[in-house]
Design a protein around this motif. Structure first.
Motif, PDB file in Angstrom:
ATOM      1  N   PRO A 270       0.840  -1.202   0.000  1.00 61.95           N
ATOM      2  CA  PRO A 270       0.000   0.000   0.000  1.00 61.95           C
ATOM      3  C   PRO A 270       0.876   1.253   0.000  1.00 61.95           C
ATOM      4  O   PRO A 270       1.922   1.280   0.638  1.00 61.95           O
ATOM      5  CB  PRO A 270      -0.802  -0.105   1.295  1.00 61.95           C
ATOM      6  N   SER A 271       0.448   2.266  -0.727  1.00 61.31           N
ATOM      7  CA  SER A 271       1.303   3.440  -0.904  1.00 61.31           C
ATOM      8  C   SER A 271       1.394   4.301   0.358  1.00 61.31           C
ATOM      9  O   SER A 271       2.145   5.251   0.413  1.00 61.31           O
ATOM     10  CB  SER A 271       0.814   4.277  -2.072  1.00 61.31           C
ATOM     11  N   PHE A 272       0.631   3.937   1.407  1.00 59.11           N
ATOM     12  CA  PHE A 272       0.768   4.710   2.652  1.00 59.11           C
ATOM     13  C   PHE A 272       1.914   4.199   3.532  1.00 59.11           C
ATOM     14  O   PHE A 272       2.139   4.702   4.617  1.00 59.11           O
ATOM     15  CB  PHE A 272      -0.553   4.738   3.446  1.00 59.11           C
ATOM     16  N   ASP A 273       2.636   3.176   3.051  1.00 58.59           N
ATOM     17  CA  ASP A 273       3.735   2.610   3.841  1.00 58.59           C
ATOM     18  C   ASP A 273       5.078   3.138   3.327  1.00 58.59           C
ATOM     19  O   ASP A 273       5.519   2.753   2.255  1.00 58.59           O
ATOM     20  CB  ASP A 273       3.690   1.081   3.723  1.00 58.59           C
ATOM     21  N   PRO A 274       5.742   4.021   4.091  1.00 58.85           N
ATOM     22  CA  PRO A 274       6.966   4.671   3.587  1.00 58.85           C
ATOM     23  C   PRO A 274       8.154   3.723   3.462  1.00 58.85           C
ATOM     24  O   PRO A 274       8.220   2.688   4.129  1.00 58.85           O
ATOM     25  CB  PRO A 274       7.246   5.747   4.638  1.00 58.85           C
ATOM     26  N   LEU A 275       9.111   4.103   2.589  1.00 58.68           N
ATOM     27  CA  LEU A 275      10.291   3.277   2.311  1.00 58.68           C
ATOM     28  C   LEU A 275      11.527   3.841   3.009  1.00 58.68           C
ATOM     29  O   LEU A 275      11.628   5.046   3.241  1.00 58.68           O
ATOM     30  CB  LEU A 275      10.563   3.251   0.808  1.00 58.68           C
ATOM     31  N   ILE A 276      12.489   2.968   3.274  1.00 59.40           N
ATOM     32  CA  ILE A 276      13.776   3.383   3.837  1.00 59.40           C
ATOM     33  C   ILE A 276      14.728   3.712   2.682  1.00 59.40           C
ATOM     34  O   ILE A 276      14.755   3.001   1.682  1.00 59.40           O
ATOM     35  CB  ILE A 276      14.358   2.250   4.715  1.00 59.40           C
ATOM     36  N   VAL A 277      15.507   4.776   2.844  1.00 63.03           N
ATOM     37  CA  VAL A 277      16.495   5.161   1.830  1.00 63.03           C
ATOM     38  C   VAL A 277      17.889   4.747   2.299  1.00 63.03           C
ATOM     39  O   VAL A 277      18.277   5.025   3.439  1.00 63.03           O
ATOM     40  CB  VAL A 277      16.426   6.686   1.576  1.00 63.03           C
ATOM     41  N   HIS A 278      18.619   4.062   1.415  1.00 57.78           N
ATOM     42  CA  HIS A 278      19.934   3.506   1.757  1.00 57.78           C
ATOM     43  C   HIS A 278      21.049   4.349   1.161  1.00 57.78           C
ATOM     44  O   HIS A 278      21.003   4.695  -0.027  1.00 57.78           O
ATOM     45  CB  HIS A 278      20.019   2.061   1.254  1.00 57.78           C
ATOM     46  N   LEU A 279      22.052   4.643   1.984  1.00 57.08           N
ATOM     47  CA  LEU A 279      23.191   5.476   1.564  1.00 57.08           C
ATOM     48  C   LEU A 279      24.501   4.795   1.950  1.00 57.08           C
ATOM     49  O   LEU A 279      24.551   4.013   2.900  1.00 57.08           O
ATOM     50  CB  LEU A 279      23.123   6.836   2.287  1.00 57.08           C
ATOM     51  N   PRO A 280      25.597   5.151   1.220  1.00 61.66           N
ATOM     52  CA  PRO A 280      26.897   4.564   1.558  1.00 61.66           C
ATOM     53  C   PRO A 280      27.513   5.190   2.806  1.00 61.66           C
ATOM     54  O   PRO A 280      28.227   4.520   3.551  1.00 61.66           O
ATOM     55  CB  PRO A 280      27.753   4.839   0.321  1.00 61.66           C
TER      56      PRO A 280
END
Ligand code: TXA
Ligand code: MG
Length: 320
Positions: free
Chosen positions: A51-61
């Motif tokens: 569902p689009s109401f569930d936010p995503l985690i952003v991965h960085l180096p």
């Protein structure tokens, strides 16, 4: 089916062109897309049925690439980053306009993680893109801890799986909200809270992991669930109830002597909760695809990663 390999150049090309790539991390495999490309991010939601109401985690180096993505970053972040990243911890921070709303489900905050897996660290350096990545499983199901787990469930929906072997931690990251006031734990996970407290040099009093907030399904009471019913807690009682059926059992360090016929999985005969955590999801999947009618899992010691193991088992448990 998807191709499985270790070609970072190929993964980079796909991600740069707006395609999805499954990536290994120390916690679980992620389903990655360029976080700055809304069309690419939309493909994640579609592939996972999320569902689009569930936010995503952003991965960085590293935190070098953080300044354009997050703002008003508190000191606590830098303390934790120094002590615990890269590693299984996700920081919720105030976002900048560079992050599309789809990534954060319209929230003014963004989850940021620095994964500790050499292949994915190299990929993040070479592709030079922040990667939005949820766990690479259909929404609500058990998270994948090997490339083959991803292939089994999402292989038809993606073209490439970067194979980094089995995940060493095996549980999703611990999520800590640093976006307002006192740090709050939003999800128990692969980073022991004691280590977080040591790094901050204070106790964390706010733990909000069983929220009914529909904006955070990872915190919903029903999640990480196998297809067959799983009962958590009193194994002996359920052994009687399921007499005559094919039973799978998950325990910490000892066999259940009264269940000789059952398929039994002991997650750590040497009583190591980290080892148990790294085995949990693979064993749940194995039982879920076996001939078992039911899974019975005991309660683990309420310390270290045992807390996160109990949290996942509770959420995976059958709800009538
Ligand atoms: O270990 C992990 O965290 C793995 C690997 C791939 O990095 N990722 C993962 O992602 O478990 P996912 O999408 O399965 O779970 C992310 C959780 C969700 O419950 C989501 O609601 C929460 O993080 N989350 C993400 N951004 C958030 C935000 N801005 N505020 C509150 N919760 C957030
Ligand atoms: Mg997930």
């Amino acid at each position: 089916m998807a191709e499985i390999g270790t070609d970072i150049r190929k993964a980079t090309e796909l991600l740069t062109n707006g395609s999805l790539v499954a990536i290994p991390t120390e916690t679980v495999y992620g389903l990655a897309a360029n976080a700055l490309d809304e069309n690419a991010v939309a493909k994640i939601f579609e592939a996972k049925n999320r569902p689009s109401f569930d936010p995503l985690i952003v991965h960085l180096p590293s935190e070098k690439s953080l300044s354009s993505l997050a703002q008003n970053i508190p000191d606590a972040f830098y303390k934790l980053y120094e002590a615990l990243s890269p590693g299984p911890i996700t920081y919720i921070l105030q976002k900048t306009d560079a992050i599309p709303d789809l990534v954060t489900a319209g929230n003014p905050t963004v989850g940021i993680r620095f994964p500790k897996h050499s292949l994915t660290q190299k990929l993040l350096e070479i592709c030079n893109l922040p990667l939005a990545a949820p766990s690479a499983n259909p929404f609500g199901y058990i998270s994948p801890t090997s490339a083959q787990h991803v292939q089994n469930q999402l292989g038809k929906k993606i073209t490439y799986i970067l194979d980094g072997g089995s995940c060493t931690v095996g549980l999703e990251s611990t999520i800590i909200d640093l976006s307002k006031g006192a740090p709050t734990i939003l999800r128990l996970g692969g980073m022991d809270i004691l280590e977080i407290e040591n790094a901050l040099n204070k106790k964390i009093t706010r733990i909000k992991t069983s929220s009914s907030n529909p904006k955070a399904p990872g915190m919903l009471s029903s999640h990480y669930a196998p297809r067959i019913p799983l009962f958590y807690g009193d194994i002996k009682k359920h052994l009687d109830l399921w007499k005559g059926k094919s039973i799978g059992i998950i325990t910490f360090c000892k066999r259940v002597s009264t269940a000789s016929e059952a398929q039994q999985f002991i997650l750590s005969p040497t009583r190591n909760l980290n080892e148990a955590a790294s085995q949990l999801f693979a064993v749940m999947r194995q039982l879920d695809t076996s001939n078992a009618d039911v899974i019975l899992a005991e309660e683990f010691p309420d310390e270290g990663l045992g807390k996160a193991i109990n949290d996942r088992l509770k959420r995976a448990a059958f709800k009538p």
